[in-house]
Design a protein around this motif. Structure first.
Motif, mmCIF file in Angstrom:
data_model
loop_
_atom_site.group_PDB
_atom_site.id
_atom_site.type_symbol
_atom_site.label_atom_id
_atom_site.label_comp_id
_atom_site.label_asym_id
_atom_site.label_seq_id
_atom_site.Cartn_x
_atom_site.Cartn_y
_atom_site.Cartn_z
ATOM 1 N N ASN A 17 0.832 -1.210 0.000
ATOM 2 C CA ASN A 17 0.000 0.000 0.000
ATOM 3 C C ASN A 17 0.866 1.258 0.000
ATOM 4 O OD1 ASN A 17 -2.411 -1.445 0.067
ATOM 5 N ND2 ASN A 17 -3.268 -0.203 1.711
ATOM 6 N N LEU A 18 1.889 1.266 0.851
ATOM 7 C CA LEU A 18 2.785 2.420 0.903
ATOM 8 C C LEU A 18 3.459 2.629 -0.443
ATOM 9 C CD1 LEU A 18 5.215 3.448 3.696
ATOM 10 C CD2 LEU A 18 6.103 3.183 1.380
ATOM 11 N N TRP A 19 3.905 1.554 -1.060
ATOM 12 C CA TRP A 19 4.637 1.632 -2.324
ATOM 13 C C TRP A 19 3.768 2.228 -3.431
ATOM 14 C CZ3 TRP A 19 8.394 -3.018 -2.895
ATOM 15 C CH2 TRP A 19 9.470 -2.667 -3.723
ATOM 16 N N LEU A 20 2.529 1.768 -3.507
ATOM 17 C CA LEU A 20 1.632 2.265 -4.546
ATOM 18 C C LEU A 20 1.244 3.725 -4.294
ATOM 19 C CD1 LEU A 20 -0.650 -0.863 -5.027
ATOM 20 C CD2 LEU A 20 1.202 -0.093 -6.522
ATOM 21 N N ALA A 21 0.955 4.052 -3.040
ATOM 22 C CA ALA A 21 0.610 5.442 -2.723
ATOM 23 C C ALA A 21 1.787 6.367 -3.006
ATOM 24 C CB ALA A 21 0.179 5.561 -1.263
ATOM 25 N N ALA A 22 2.985 5.919 -2.663
ATOM 26 C CA ALA A 22 4.173 6.719 -2.928
ATOM 27 C C ALA A 22 4.344 6.959 -4.427
ATOM 28 C CB ALA A 22 5.409 6.028 -2.350
ATOM 29 N N ARG A 23 4.119 5.908 -5.220
ATOM 30 C CA ARG A 23 4.252 6.061 -6.679
ATOM 31 C C ARG A 23 3.241 7.069 -7.211
ATOM 32 N NH1 ARG A 23 5.072 7.545 -10.731
ATOM 33 N NH2 ARG A 23 5.791 6.543 -12.661
ATOM 34 N N ALA A 24 2.018 7.024 -6.683
ATOM 35 C CA ALA A 24 0.997 7.977 -7.109
ATOM 36 C C ALA A 24 1.383 9.407 -6.742
ATOM 37 C CB ALA A 24 -0.358 7.618 -6.497
ATOM 38 N N GLU A 25 2.167 9.566 -5.673
ATOM 39 C CA GLU A 25 2.622 10.891 -5.233
ATOM 40 C C GLU A 25 3.902 11.316 -5.935
ATOM 41 O OE1 GLU A 25 1.190 12.986 -3.264
ATOM 42 O OE2 GLU A 25 -0.280 11.865 -2.068
ATOM 43 N N GLY A 26 4.408 10.479 -6.863
ATOM 44 C CA GLY A 26 5.646 10.816 -7.558
ATOM 45 C C GLY A 26 6.897 10.466 -6.786
ATOM 46 N N LEU A 27 6.759 9.639 -5.759
ATOM 47 C CA LEU A 27 7.893 9.219 -4.935
ATOM 48 C C LEU A 27 8.381 7.845 -5.371
ATOM 49 C CD1 LEU A 27 6.416 10.198 -1.465
ATOM 50 C CD2 LEU A 27 8.315 11.355 -2.600
ATOM 51 N N GLY A 28 9.679 7.653 -5.310
ATOM 52 C CA GLY A 28 10.255 6.343 -5.556
ATOM 53 C C GLY A 28 10.465 5.613 -4.241
ATOM 54 N N VAL A 29 10.368 4.294 -4.286
ATOM 55 C CA VAL A 29 10.589 3.456 -3.108
ATOM 56 C C VAL A 29 11.495 2.301 -3.509
ATOM 57 C CG1 VAL A 29 9.531 1.948 -1.364
ATOM 58 C CG2 VAL A 29 8.353 4.031 -2.086
ATOM 59 N N GLY A 30 12.457 1.981 -2.649
ATOM 60 C CA GLY A 30 13.306 0.820 -2.861
ATOM 61 C C GLY A 30 13.342 -0.035 -1.615
ATOM 62 N N TRP A 31 13.131 -1.325 -1.781
ATOM 63 C CA TRP A 31 13.123 -2.267 -0.656
ATOM 64 C C TRP A 31 14.523 -2.858 -0.521
ATOM 65 C CZ3 TRP A 31 8.445 -5.970 0.324
ATOM 66 C CH2 TRP A 31 8.651 -6.719 1.485
ATOM 67 N N VAL A 32 15.171 -2.626 0.621
ATOM 68 C CA VAL A 32 16.499 -3.175 0.877
ATOM 69 C C VAL A 32 16.330 -4.445 1.717
ATOM 70 C CG1 VAL A 32 18.809 -2.731 1.784
ATOM 71 C CG2 VAL A 32 17.433 -0.840 0.897
ATOM 72 N N SER A 33 16.502 -5.588 1.083
ATOM 73 C CA SER A 33 16.328 -6.860 1.788
ATOM 74 C C SER A 33 17.650 -7.585 2.014
ATOM 75 C CB SER A 33 15.372 -7.770 1.000
ATOM 76 O OG SER A 33 15.895 -8.019 -0.297
ATOM 77 N N ILE A 34 18.750 -7.002 1.546
ATOM 78 C CA ILE A 34 20.059 -7.635 1.735
ATOM 79 C C ILE A 34 20.639 -7.079 3.035
ATOM 80 C CG2 ILE A 34 22.277 -8.149 0.639
ATOM 81 C CD1 ILE A 34 20.968 -7.361 -2.034
ATOM 82 N N LEU A 35 20.081 -7.532 4.138
ATOM 83 C CA LEU A 35 20.439 -7.077 5.474
ATOM 84 C C LEU A 35 20.296 -8.243 6.449
ATOM 85 C CD1 LEU A 35 18.414 -3.716 5.598
ATOM 86 C CD2 LEU A 35 20.912 -3.869 5.584
ATOM 87 N N ASP A 36 21.157 -8.297 7.435
ATOM 88 C CA ASP A 36 20.997 -9.251 8.529
ATOM 89 C C ASP A 36 19.865 -8.742 9.418
ATOM 90 O OD1 ASP A 36 21.374 -10.279 11.326
ATOM 91 O OD2 ASP A 36 23.029 -11.374 10.385
ATOM 92 N N GLN A 37 18.764 -9.467 9.432
ATOM 93 C CA GLN A 37 17.555 -8.988 10.108
ATOM 94 C C GLN A 37 17.788 -8.748 11.596
ATOM 95 O OE1 GLN A 37 14.103 -11.690 10.252
ATOM 96 N NE2 GLN A 37 12.913 -10.053 9.303
ATOM 97 N N ARG A 38 18.502 -9.654 12.252
ATOM 98 C CA ARG A 38 18.724 -9.510 13.688
ATOM 99 C C ARG A 38 19.603 -8.297 13.989
ATOM 100 N NH1 ARG A 38 15.616 -11.040 17.280
ATOM 101 N NH2 ARG A 38 15.601 -13.213 16.575
ATOM 102 N N LYS A 39 20.647 -8.091 13.170
ATOM 103 C CA LYS A 39 21.522 -6.940 13.392
ATOM 104 C C LYS A 39 20.789 -5.633 13.125
ATOM 105 C CE LYS A 39 25.847 -9.412 12.493
ATOM 106 N NZ LYS A 39 27.012 -9.570 11.597
ATOM 107 N N LEU A 40 19.910 -5.622 12.119
ATOM 108 C CA LEU A 40 19.103 -4.430 11.861
ATOM 109 C C LEU A 40 18.201 -4.144 13.052
ATOM 110 C CD1 LEU A 40 18.111 -2.230 9.843
ATOM 111 C CD2 LEU A 40 16.383 -3.885 9.097
#
Length: 252
Positions: A154-177
């Motif tokens: 939902n956030l991604w689509l709303a952001a796109r409609a507002e002219g905003l770009g979104v990038g999902w960073v999934s290359i992260l150690d979840q526990r350390k994050l």
């Protein structure tokens, strides 16, 4: 016998319908959503825009209406740099997981915009937000996490409609994050997102354009009644329509 609650006011039913312009806008947003990595501009996102985007995320569907998400807005450059350092470690580890012939291509890809984007957002899942027993989570225990993923979309689509770009960073150690952001152990980081205005959007997803993977034909992903069963003529008509509409996304 109890009756279902109807909370739709009859005077407002016409407002719930989508006209052709509404539908066009919806499909345009869906088909033009992109995972943005390197095109971010430094200009800040106005609070009124970010508020609308967050409201869209908060109105995502959730199992048992548990609304398990929280939204951590990260603007501090030192904190962003620490997250970027986590990415660098995970990125180098990931490169070694691919076949040797793909490693050079992998390393050449821009896979995050943590520092370039004016802000980052971490969307989480509080598995205890609605108590131990939740409607719809009684047998599939991960439904709360899937609900938080709906908030991401939902956030991604709303952001796109507002002219905003979104990038999902999934290359992260979840526990350390989790430790870096001070997130309690019981709360799961679901998505670390880079968000901001961009100087352009690509016509196609970057990984598709880079030849990393092709888009799979929809007709090969639709099954009827059981996995890969023999289709009836009636079912074939849908596949024929899907093939006919293969250029439908390009209209937007």
């Amino acid at each position: 016998m109890e009756h279902a609650v109807n909370n739709a006011h009859p005077d407002h039913q016409s407002d719930m319908l989508f006209d052709s312009q509404d539908k066009h806008g919806l499909y345009k947003t869906v088909f033009n959503r992109r995972d943005v990595r390197g095109q971010f501009k430094p200009e800040p996102i106005p609070d009124e825009v970010l508020s609308r985007v967050l409201y869209a995320a908060h109105h995502a569907p959730s199992v048992g209406f548990m609304q398990p998400w929280n939204f951590m807005v990260i603007r501090d450059n030192d904190k962003k740099q620490q997250v970027h350092d986590l990415f660098d470690v995970a990125h180098n580890e990931a490169a070694e997981m691919f076949p040797e012939e793909k490693r050079e291509t992998y390393r050449s890809l821009k896979l995050e915009g943590i520092m370039e984007s004016p802000l980052n957002i971490c969307i989480t899942c509080d598995r205890d937000s609605a108590g131990p027993t939740v409607i719809g989570r009684t047998h599939i225990k991960t439904m709360d996490q899937y609900s938080s993923v709906c908030a991401v979309q939902n956030l991604w689509l709303a952001a796109r409609a507002e002219g905003l770009g979104v990038g999902w960073v999934s290359i992260l150690d979840q526990r350390k994050l989790q430790e870096l952001l001070g997130i309690p152990r019981k709360i799961i980081p679901i998505a670390y997102l880079c968000i901001g205005y961009v100087d352009h959007f690509y016509n196609k997803p970057e990984l598709e354009s880079a030849g990393w993977l092709p888009r799979q034909p929809l007709s090969e992903l639709v099954h009827f009644d059981s996995w890969q069963n023999t289709r009836t003529p009636e079912q074939d008509s849908l596949i024929a329509q899907i093939n006919k509409d293969r250029d439908f996304p390009e209209q937007f």
